[in-house]
Motif scaffolding. Structure first.
Motif, PDB file in Angstrom:
ATOM      1  N   ARG A   1      69.208   3.794  48.466  1.00  0.00           N
ATOM      2  CA  ARG A   1      69.798   5.003  47.893  1.00  0.00           C
ATOM      3  C   ARG A   1      70.989   5.536  48.691  1.00  0.00           C
ATOM      4  NH1 ARG A   1      64.742   8.722  45.699  1.00  0.00           N
ATOM      5  NH2 ARG A   1      64.385   7.551  43.781  1.00  0.00           N
TER       6      ARG A   1
ATOM      7  N   ASN B   1      61.155  11.378  48.041  1.00  0.00           N
ATOM      8  CA  ASN B   1      61.143  11.936  46.689  1.00  0.00           C
ATOM      9  C   ASN B   1      61.935  13.237  46.563  1.00  0.00           C
ATOM     10  OD1 ASN B   1      59.349   9.890  45.757  1.00  0.00           O
ATOM     11  ND2 ASN B   1      57.641  10.994  46.704  1.00  0.00           N
TER      12      ASN B   1
ATOM     13  N   ASP C   1      64.583  15.961  45.740  1.00  0.00           N
ATOM     14  CA  ASP C   1      65.664  16.091  44.766  1.00  0.00           C
ATOM     15  C   ASP C   1      66.988  16.298  45.493  1.00  0.00           C
ATOM     16  OD1 ASP C   1      63.520  16.129  43.080  1.00  0.00           O
ATOM     17  OD2 ASP C   1      63.745  18.219  42.457  1.00  0.00           O
TER      18      ASP C   1
ATOM     19  N   GLN D   1      71.869  11.997  34.406  1.00  0.00           N
ATOM     20  CA  GLN D   1      71.103  11.013  33.625  1.00  0.00           C
ATOM     21  C   GLN D   1      71.277   9.608  34.191  1.00  0.00           C
ATOM     22  OE1 GLN D   1      72.700  11.755  29.706  1.00  0.00           O
ATOM     23  NE2 GLN D   1      71.283  13.440  29.295  1.00  0.00           N
ATOM     24  N   TRP D   2      72.492   9.280  34.610  1.00  0.00           N
ATOM     25  CA  TRP D   2      72.734   7.956  35.201  1.00  0.00           C
ATOM     26  C   TRP D   2      71.931   7.783  36.491  1.00  0.00           C
ATOM     27  CZ3 TRP D   2      75.213   7.262  40.024  1.00  0.00           C
ATOM     28  CH2 TRP D   2      75.409   5.931  40.385  1.00  0.00           C
TER      29      TRP D   2
ATOM     30  N   GLU E   1      69.166   9.210  37.322  1.00  0.00           N
ATOM     31  CA  GLU E   1      67.747   9.089  36.982  1.00  0.00           C
ATOM     32  C   GLU E   1      67.436   7.731  36.367  1.00  0.00           C
ATOM     33  OE1 GLU E   1      63.852   9.724  36.593  1.00  0.00           O
ATOM     34  OE2 GLU E   1      65.153  11.278  37.448  1.00  0.00           O
ATOM     35  N   ASP E   2      68.256   7.315  35.394  1.00  0.00           N
ATOM     36  CA  ASP E   2      67.981   6.082  34.653  1.00  0.00           C
ATOM     37  C   ASP E   2      68.236   4.833  35.498  1.00  0.00           C
ATOM     38  OD1 ASP E   2      67.400   7.715  32.539  1.00  0.00           O
ATOM     39  OD2 ASP E   2      69.326   7.422  31.522  1.00  0.00           O
TER      40      ASP E   2
ATOM     41  N   HIS F   1      68.751   4.700  38.969  1.00  0.00           N
ATOM     42  CA  HIS F   1      68.293   4.675  40.360  1.00  0.00           C
ATOM     43  C   HIS F   1      67.036   5.511  40.607  1.00  0.00           C
ATOM     44  CE1 HIS F   1      71.929   2.568  41.696  1.00  0.00           C
ATOM     45  NE2 HIS F   1      72.583   3.333  40.845  1.00  0.00           N
ATOM     46  N   GLN F   2      66.455   6.083  39.543  1.00  0.00           N
ATOM     47  CA  GLN F   2      65.243   6.905  39.669  1.00  0.00           C
ATOM     48  C   GLN F   2      65.412   7.998  40.732  1.00  0.00           C
ATOM     49  OE1 GLN F   2      64.798   3.199  39.767  1.00  0.00           O
ATOM     50  NE2 GLN F   2      65.104   3.691  37.606  1.00  0.00           N
ATOM     51  N   LEU F   3      66.617   8.571  40.770  1.00  0.00           N
ATOM     52  CA  LEU F   3      66.923   9.653  41.702  1.00  0.00           C
ATOM     53  C   LEU F   3      67.110  10.940  40.905  1.00  0.00           C
ATOM     54  CD1 LEU F   3      67.627  10.611  44.585  1.00  0.00           C
ATOM     55  CD2 LEU F   3      70.018  10.064  44.070  1.00  0.00           C
ATOM     56  N   GLU F   4      66.352  11.976  41.276  1.00  0.00           N
ATOM     57  CA  GLU F   4      66.450  13.249  40.564  1.00  0.00           C
ATOM     58  C   GLU F   4      67.586  14.070  41.164  1.00  0.00           C
ATOM     59  OE1 GLU F   4      63.484  16.831  39.045  1.00  0.00           O
ATOM     60  OE2 GLU F   4      62.652  15.007  39.915  1.00  0.00           O
TER      61      GLU F   4
ATOM     62  N   ASP G   1      49.184  14.138  41.493  1.00  0.00           N
ATOM     63  CA  ASP G   1      49.343  12.688  41.438  1.00  0.00           C
ATOM     64  C   ASP G   1      48.158  11.954  42.044  1.00  0.00           C
ATOM     65  OD1 ASP G   1      49.973  13.757  43.912  1.00  0.00           O
ATOM     66  OD2 ASP G   1      51.320  12.120  44.442  1.00  0.00           O
TER      67      ASP G   1
END
Length: 656
Positions: free
Chosen positions: A39, A124, A126, A155-156, A158-159, A161-164, A460
């Motif tokens: 990341r 995790n 943000d 959105q990019w 998240e989609d 790189h699964q980064l918020e 979780d």
């Protein structure tokens, strides 16, 4: 002011600027150190995407008037290398990057705030950015186009790189006036405007663009002195006005925001109790010290300006640790060791530094060094460390016990603050008060027949891939249905007690509690102990399937604002017939009524009279809520369902 005095002021401003820049650089390096290697390129790619607007890159918005371009952004080798990793297919464009460069730069600064670059940063965490612009220079259409661009980049991230990532478009002029508009469904402006600015100043990292001028003024100055010092910025000098933005001074916090902030944090605690317990404690500490303590951001700035006694030590200053130290001093002085221990445990768990697991010295980060220093100071044993580091394998009871301690502290803290505050002088708006208050009532209140929320910080971890359901005979007569974590068939005594999750008088209520609190889903294996006739594991599995569809778990913070500002209504109703009665009879022997409301609550009641009492809410409202009927499988189930439908005016949809 004499020329000599002016020279001294400029020298002091320059010295502070150098120390602030060194501190900012250290925070950026910390951020990158704690980021997973995959990341790290994103840290450099995200500012670049705000700087350019090209159809080959994420965030492109078509149109000539789209604002983009970051002030003072330069194309360094580090950024070039990161972009090559993120966008290998666009390498030819990156090799001739000047063709992408903006003619004008519309964004004054991109500033990170929150846990990034502190001991609280985790894998995790943000990325919360303030995208600072001068609203006077942009039309409403341009602001809308920029917001569209920011949303596409979010959105990019998240989609791909699964980064918020969250970009908060911030008008410098409004921030200066402490106007933060609407955030997350409630008005941050009415709930905690100055507190939010304090949070920003305490944790901000300037990623690109102008720095807040606030950083250059001493920690204890008036607003008048703040603007007097700003007058020393001169074109062509070492203190260029174009390097800074004016987000306003912050002399002191506003006690009138405390009540709104307190209920805000209680709301946040429904999702993130470990973070909220520390923030709620911070609010109480501020209330106790409001008359003689500076805001935390000013104390932090003082340490940065002082170089923490030596210029090279600026890199050791941590906003989160500074806040935590304040809390421990306060609650220790009040002789509340149980609160101190809770705060210590919450900090350690939130930071996620597994000290019981040795690391290579080369991999030891600043975060590990700070947490290790705390643990040594607290005198924790290796066994205590191993227990907290093994939190993923805690028993259900251990998780619930810690969660109850957290929520108990939050409620007591809130009550103590409420007793000391004059609610007439609080700045939270009436609508926000209603919304926040109803969310808290939904989550915390106990009501007859209501399915209680499991106050857990472990959403979780409480999910059960396997549960065991047992029926126990009560000594005075009657039955108890109990759910246990995992496979507990044939187990007795203490081994069984350690896995007990919930007990109720009927299995319908028990399984509904499991569904509403995210303990089970359609993939959970339900093991049913012997002596539960006529209830079968198939009955329980079918009921769970229908309950998940009709009464899915509620995120209280996600409840619609409009719904909470409107009168409460029934959302869905389900009637269950003859669940625990002998299946040989073809008549209605047992009625269980389940219904959920628009305020996020779910209730279970028994008897035909329970359904009768709801006739108005089910029949006389428009649109009428959907009603369903479930009869466990038997040779008479269709006839029982038909007879029940015939005897009720309300239409019911029969579930298989």
């Amino acid at each position: 002011m004499t020329s000599q005095q002016s020279l001294t002021v400029n020298q002091n401003l320059t010295i502070r600027l150098l120390r602030v820049l060194r501190y900012n650089k250290a925070r950026i390096e910390r951020s990158l150190t704690l980021l997973p290697e995959s990341r790290r390129p994103l840290f450099h790619a995200l500012p670049f995407l705000l700087h350019i607007n090209h159809p080959e890159f994420p965030g492109f918005v078509d149109g000539d008037s789209v604002p983009f371009g970051l002030n003072n952004f330069t194309y360094r080798d580090q950024i070039k290398e990161a972009l090559s990793l993120c966008f290998p297919a666009q390498q030819s464009l990156l090799d001739d990057v000047k063709q992408l460069w903006p003619r004008q730069r519309a964004i004054d600064a991109l500033v990170l705030m929150g846990s990034i670059g502190t001991i609280a940063q985790s894998d995790n965490s943000d990325f919360d950015y303030w995208v600072c612009v001068n609203g006077e220079n942009l039309t409403d259409a341009q602001l809308a186009a920029l917001q569209q661009k920011l949303t596409l980049i979010e959105q990019w991230a998240e989609d791909a790189h699964q980064l918020e990532v969250h970009f908060f478009l911030s008008d410098i002029n409004k921030v200066r006036a402490n106007d933060f508009g609407v955030a997350e469904g409630e008005s941050a402006g009415s709930a905690q405007a100055v507190l939010l600015k304090n949070e920003f100043y305490t944790t901000n990292i300037v990623v690109a663009g102008k720095a807040p001028f606030w950083w250059l003024v001493p920690d204890s100055v008036s607003e008048q002195q703040y603007y007097s010092l700003m007058g020393h910025l001169k074109e062509g000098s070492s203190l260029e006005p174009g390097w800074f933005m004016d987000l306003g001074a912050l002399e002191h916090l506003d006690p009138s925001e405390l009540f709104g902030a307190a209920i805000w944090q209680l709301g946040k605690a429904m999702d993130s109790p470990f973070k909220s317990v520390l923030k709620m404690a911070k609010l109480e500490v501020f209330l106790e010290n409001a008359e003689h303590e500076q805001p935390l951001c000013n104390l932090l700035k003082k340490r940065v300006h002082n170089g923490d006694e030596a210029p090279g030590s600026v890199a050791t200053i941590d906003p989160y640790a500074l806040m935590f130290d304040q809390l421990i001093v306060h609650y220790t002085s009040l002789h509340q060791p149980e609160v101190v221990e809770l705060l210590q445990q919450c900090l350690y768990i939130k930071c996620g530094t597994r000290l019981s697991q040795p690391l290579d010295k080369e991999k030891v980060t600043f975060k590990r060094r700070i947490i290790a220093g705390y643990v040594k100071q607290w005198g924790w044993t290796r066994a205590e460390l191993r227990h907290l580091d093994n939190i993923n394998n805690w028993s259900f009871q251990e998780m619930v016990q810690l969660s109850r301690r957290i929520h108990s502290f939050l409620i007591h803290c809130y009550r103590r603050m409420s007793a000391k505050l004059s609610l007439d002088n609080q700045s939270v708006s009436k609508e926000d008060m209603t919304v926040l208050g109803r969310r808290l009532d939904t989550f915390y209140s106990k009501k007859d027949n209501k399915i209680p929320f499991l106050r857990s910080g472990f959403d979780d971890k409480v999910y059960c891939p396997q549960i065991t359901v047992k029926k126990h005979r009560k000594k005075g007569g009657g039955e108890l249905w109990v759910a246990y974590y995992g496979d507990q068939l044939g187990k007795l005594g203490k081994v069984l007690d350690r896995t007990r999750m919930m007990q109720t008088l009927c299995p319908v209520q028990l399984m509904l509690w499991c569904v509403c609190n995210r303990l089970v889903d359609n993939h959970t294996q339900i093991l049913l102990d012997y002596d539960t006739d006529p209830v079968t594991d198939y009955d329980l599995t079918q009921f769970v399937k229908h309950a998940l569809a009709l009464f899915p778990p509620v995120k209280v913070n996600a409840l619609a604002r409009d719904a909470l500002l409107s009168p409460q209504q029934i959302k869905t109703c389900l009637v269950v017939l003859n669940f625990t009665t002998i299946r040989l009879k073809a008549t209605v022997e047992e009625v269980t009524v389940i219904y959920s409301t628009t305020w996020g609550e779910t209730f279970v009641t028994s008897g035909v009279e329970a359904l009768d009492s709801l006739w108005f809410e089910l029949q006389e409202v428009s649109p009428a809520p959907p009603c369903y009927l479930f009869v466990p499988r038997s040779s008479h189930s269709r006839r029982i369902a038909h007879d029940f439908q015939q005897s009720n005016e309300q239409p019911f949809t029969v579930l298989d």
